[in-house]
Design a protein around this motif. Sequence first.
Motif, PDB file in Angstrom:
ATOM      1  N   CYS A   1       0.847  -1.196   0.000  1.00 13.49           N
ATOM      2  CA  CYS A   1       0.000   0.000   0.000  1.00 13.49           C
ATOM      3  C   CYS A   1       0.886   1.252   0.000  1.00 13.49           C
ATOM      4  CB  CYS A   1      -0.901  -0.034   1.233  1.00 13.49           C
ATOM      5  SG  CYS A   1      -1.802   1.507   1.489  1.00 13.49           S
TER       6      CYS A   1
ATOM      7  N   CYS B   1       0.127   3.176   3.764  1.00 15.81           N
ATOM      8  CA  CYS B   1       0.612   2.619   5.046  1.00 15.81           C
ATOM      9  C   CYS B   1       1.799   1.671   4.887  1.00 15.81           C
ATOM     10  CB  CYS B   1      -0.527   1.912   5.775  1.00 15.81           C
ATOM     11  SG  CYS B   1      -1.058   0.380   4.971  1.00 15.81           S
TER      12      CYS B   1
ATOM     13  N   CYS C   1      -4.579   0.108   0.114  1.00 15.43           N
ATOM     14  CA  CYS C   1      -5.290  -1.011   0.746  1.00 15.43           C
ATOM     15  C   CYS C   1      -6.660  -0.559   1.274  1.00 15.43           C
ATOM     16  CB  CYS C   1      -4.447  -1.617   1.866  1.00 15.43           C
ATOM     17  SG  CYS C   1      -4.424  -0.637   3.383  1.00 15.43           S
TER      18      CYS C   1
ATOM     19  N   CYS D   1      -6.840   2.142   3.965  1.00 18.13           N
ATOM     20  CA  CYS D   1      -6.402   3.517   3.648  1.00 18.13           C
ATOM     21  C   CYS D   1      -7.175   4.144   2.490  1.00 18.13           C
ATOM     22  CB  CYS D   1      -4.915   3.514   3.284  1.00 18.13           C
ATOM     23  SG  CYS D   1      -3.846   2.797   4.526  1.00 18.13           S
TER      24      CYS D   1
HETATM   25 ZN   LIG Z   1      -2.795   1.003   3.548  1.00 17.49          ZN
END
Ligand SMILES: [Zn+2]
Length: 240
Positions: free
Chosen positions: A157, A160, A180, A183
Amino acid sequence: MSHYYQTHAITLHRRDIRENDRLLSFYTQDHGKIQAMVSGAKKIKSRLSGHLEPFAVVELGVVRGAKINKVTSAQCIFRYSRLMENIDKMMCAGFCLRFLNKMVHVGVPDKKIFTLLVSALEAINTEEPEYDVKIFNAVFTLKAMSLLGYAPELARCVVCKSEDMNEPIIFSFNKGGIVCARCRKGVEGENISEKERLFLQKSLQINFYEAMHPNEDEALYKKYNTLVSRFFMYHLPVSV
Ligand SMILES: [Zn+2]
């Protein structure tokens, strides 16, 4: 810096200037993209012109000029002649040349781009496309973009940095990769499945021979084309 050099080159584009002269763009092995003039290129028996047709690797001699470079010698090393037999192949090869002519700046040497172009032309020359050539063009686009500094993050991701994808994920064009499920709120992008993410990754690793013989389902390729073309248009809004 020497005023004269020799290098292997592939013609990307030709344009007539003045009555008999022609300005050519090349992708070269040692100097990246260059532009150089051929004097008298339009005269019937031009000594150089015959060697400067598209779809060939040429040993090029160039004299640097204050304003413009000049081609002083050209010897064809290898011609991708089987490209001419099939309109689909010519379109594929023409796309690769136009892409590099439009996207690459002059005078930034990058042997990897030269190798990418040679391997694409070799595959198009020897293989018969089994599928819509748009797939080949999309694979070329993503590989070339990656070399030009626009490699998408497809393994984790982008927000994050987690590798745990926690579906549903999106491909965010402005963030340059996968976001992801945790997020993705408020992030613009296209929903993609795990299978589509894996194919995006795989397409950066396959060679162009494989790209000529796709073996996935049509829906996957359609989505792949859309994702690559939207990613490309976001970062490089130029028509090829
Ligand atoms: Zn993420």
